[in-house]
Write a protein that holds these residues in place. Sequence first.
Motif, PDB file in Angstrom:
ATOM      1  N   GLY A 206       2.473   0.366  -1.685  1.00 48.63           N
ATOM      2  CA  GLY A 206       1.481   2.308  -2.228  1.00 48.63           C
ATOM      3  C   GLY A 206       0.781   0.864  -2.932  1.00 48.63           C
ATOM      4  O   GLY A 206       0.526  -0.154  -3.073  1.00 48.63           O
ATOM      5  N   LEU A 207       0.209   1.712  -3.285  1.00 46.29           N
ATOM      6  CA  LEU A 207      -1.654   1.390  -4.013  1.00 46.29           C
ATOM      7  C   LEU A 207      -0.669   0.160  -5.495  1.00 46.29           C
ATOM      8  O   LEU A 207      -1.786  -0.624  -5.645  1.00 46.29           O
ATOM      9  CB  LEU A 207      -2.494   2.262  -4.423  1.00 46.29           C
ATOM     10  CG  LEU A 207      -3.849   1.227  -5.037  1.00 46.29           C
ATOM     11  CD1 LEU A 207      -4.763   0.541  -3.660  1.00 46.29           C
ATOM     12  CD2 LEU A 207      -4.402   3.126  -5.978  1.00 46.29           C
ATOM     13  N   GLY A 208      -0.663   0.135  -6.375  1.00 44.15           N
ATOM     14  CA  GLY A 208       0.372  -0.196  -7.165  1.00 44.15           C
ATOM     15  C   GLY A 208       0.874  -1.957  -6.418  1.00 44.15           C
ATOM     16  O   GLY A 208       0.531  -2.727  -7.447  1.00 44.15           O
ATOM     17  N   GLY A 209       1.821  -1.851  -5.113  1.00 42.87           N
ATOM     18  CA  GLY A 209       2.220  -2.642  -4.969  1.00 42.87           C
ATOM     19  C   GLY A 209       0.973  -3.648  -4.493  1.00 42.87           C
ATOM     20  O   GLY A 209       1.519  -5.030  -4.594  1.00 42.87           O
ATOM     21  N   TYR A 210       0.064  -3.022  -3.938  1.00 41.08           N
ATOM     22  CA  TYR A 210      -0.543  -4.331  -3.688  1.00 41.08           C
ATOM     23  C   TYR A 210      -1.797  -4.450  -4.490  1.00 41.08           C
ATOM     24  O   TYR A 210      -2.086  -5.700  -4.350  1.00 41.08           O
ATOM     25  CB  TYR A 210      -2.254  -2.312  -2.411  1.00 41.08           C
ATOM     26  CG  TYR A 210      -2.891  -3.586  -2.631  1.00 41.08           C
ATOM     27  CD1 TYR A 210      -2.893  -4.271  -1.096  1.00 41.08           C
ATOM     28  CD2 TYR A 210      -3.871  -3.419  -2.638  1.00 41.08           C
ATOM     29  CE1 TYR A 210      -4.284  -5.270  -0.938  1.00 41.08           C
ATOM     30  CE2 TYR A 210      -5.361  -3.086  -1.578  1.00 41.08           C
ATOM     31  CZ  TYR A 210      -5.154  -4.354  -0.517  1.00 41.08           C
ATOM     32  OH  TYR A 210      -6.500  -5.614  -0.631  1.00 41.08           O
ATOM     33  N   PHE A 211      -2.095  -4.018  -5.223  1.00 42.32           N
ATOM     34  CA  PHE A 211      -2.334  -4.403  -6.840  1.00 42.32           C
ATOM     35  C   PHE A 211      -1.808  -5.327  -7.483  1.00 42.32           C
ATOM     36  O   PHE A 211      -2.052  -7.003  -7.729  1.00 42.32           O
ATOM     37  CB  PHE A 211      -2.994  -3.645  -8.242  1.00 42.32           C
ATOM     38  CG  PHE A 211      -3.485  -4.073  -9.204  1.00 42.32           C
ATOM     39  CD1 PHE A 211      -4.663  -4.649  -8.779  1.00 42.32           C
ATOM     40  CD2 PHE A 211      -3.202  -3.645 -10.160  1.00 42.32           C
ATOM     41  CE1 PHE A 211      -4.939  -5.213  -9.795  1.00 42.32           C
ATOM     42  CE2 PHE A 211      -3.801  -4.131 -11.490  1.00 42.32           C
ATOM     43  CZ  PHE A 211      -4.744  -5.135 -11.350  1.00 42.32           C
TER      44      PHE A 211
END
Length: 467
Positions: A206-211
């Motif tokens: 997800g986006l949180g893990g990517y950031f």
Amino acid sequence: MIPVTDMAGQKVGILGLGRSGLSAARALQAGGAEPVLWDDNPDARARAEAEGFVVEQLGSARAMQEIALLVVSPGIPHLYPEPNPVIAAAWEAGVPVDNDIGLFFRALGHGEWAAFDSPPKVVAVTGSNGKSTTSALIHHILEEAGKPVELAGNIGRGVLDLDPPEDGAVIVLELSSYQSELARALTPDIAVFTNLTADHLDRHGGLGGYFAAKRRLFAEGGPDRAVIGVDEPEGRFLANQIATAPGDDRLIRISSGTKLSGPGWQVFAKKGFLTEWRKGKQIGSIDLREVAGLPGAHNHQNACAAYAATRALGLGPRQIEAAMKTFEGLPHRSQIVAREGGVTFVNDSKATNVDSALKALLAFDRIRWVCGGLMKEGGLSALEPGLAHVSKAYVIGREAAQFALGLTGTEVEICTDMARAVEKAAADAEPGETVLLAPAAASFDQYDNFEKRGEDFAAQVARVLGR
């Protein structure tokens, strides 16, 4: 080559034998370690054996008992969508897992570094879009200023293939989220965050893990100075976490399109002008409209990031401006491949998703747009703000008809292949217009990669223009 000496006399497993894996194996061997290599691809194993390396399956409990470290290539998932079995075996055995970026930072400071009058510095660049151009621009500016500089990482050479840096040198690294998420050491002198848009979400959960993977570059080692793009909430969050006070000039905030203010250090681009402010005073300004190799607001953000990084290294505004004017851009990224009869032909084959294609459309006013390919999830609706710049779209790819359906309100011609698209666009183009390849799609339906697609565009332009 930069030898990795702190594993001397120990066995080290290498999983994945692409560029970074073989580079790590050579650097470890040069430093006295005993690398043991594995790749599921038999051709890759054969290449490693031809170099004289030991090749063994690494997933067994016995193999894990013999190695002190497992070095993993960036393309191999270690957590999402599911852990690679060899990595899971390393966890079970308590074997540390690292990658070539971690080895590189561990190797810094050894050998001759202690004798240098000016120890080499490392600038590391990450973000979703623009990190290749930003890294290359930093390298170009330093090179034009006469500084010893090398470029590596996700662009150019593998980090461990670099020549040992000399006194006063700078190493510029482009780091993807795949590289930064696993490195056990991340200690650049200057770290740059360009921006964040959704990408690689399956790999990072997800986006949180990517950031979080991007954020590690700033959280693990703590750079001496951070250059942060603040045009998205994630960048503003990151900048706030780094600064200890409003005037903390260890942080340089950058923006494209927003005038930044406050007592700290800011570099922003607005209406084509880059401006530097520090401690409430304007320090420098550059008219980016005169820089042909950096067209559009997205490239102006890249210019702000490169300007800030090189200012932090001690270069003057006029030095940076002169170097920017000689920057020709990277292949396949807003690359001007020809000008003829008032028409400009631009290769942005790297615009493989809707977000990057929109930035390309917004960079030019009157566009004959070559687009299409293997469509990605999410549709084309996000392109709407840029379609007003499009005189006509010339759609290529096996899914050309379906792609064209997503371009409502835009004149479209289904061309299928690049040769016909370039012929038609060049024939229709009028003085002042731009024939732009910005596919908004992957290349794999017709090409091996985006580079091959961009090369075909350039070749077809040359053919049509009789060059």
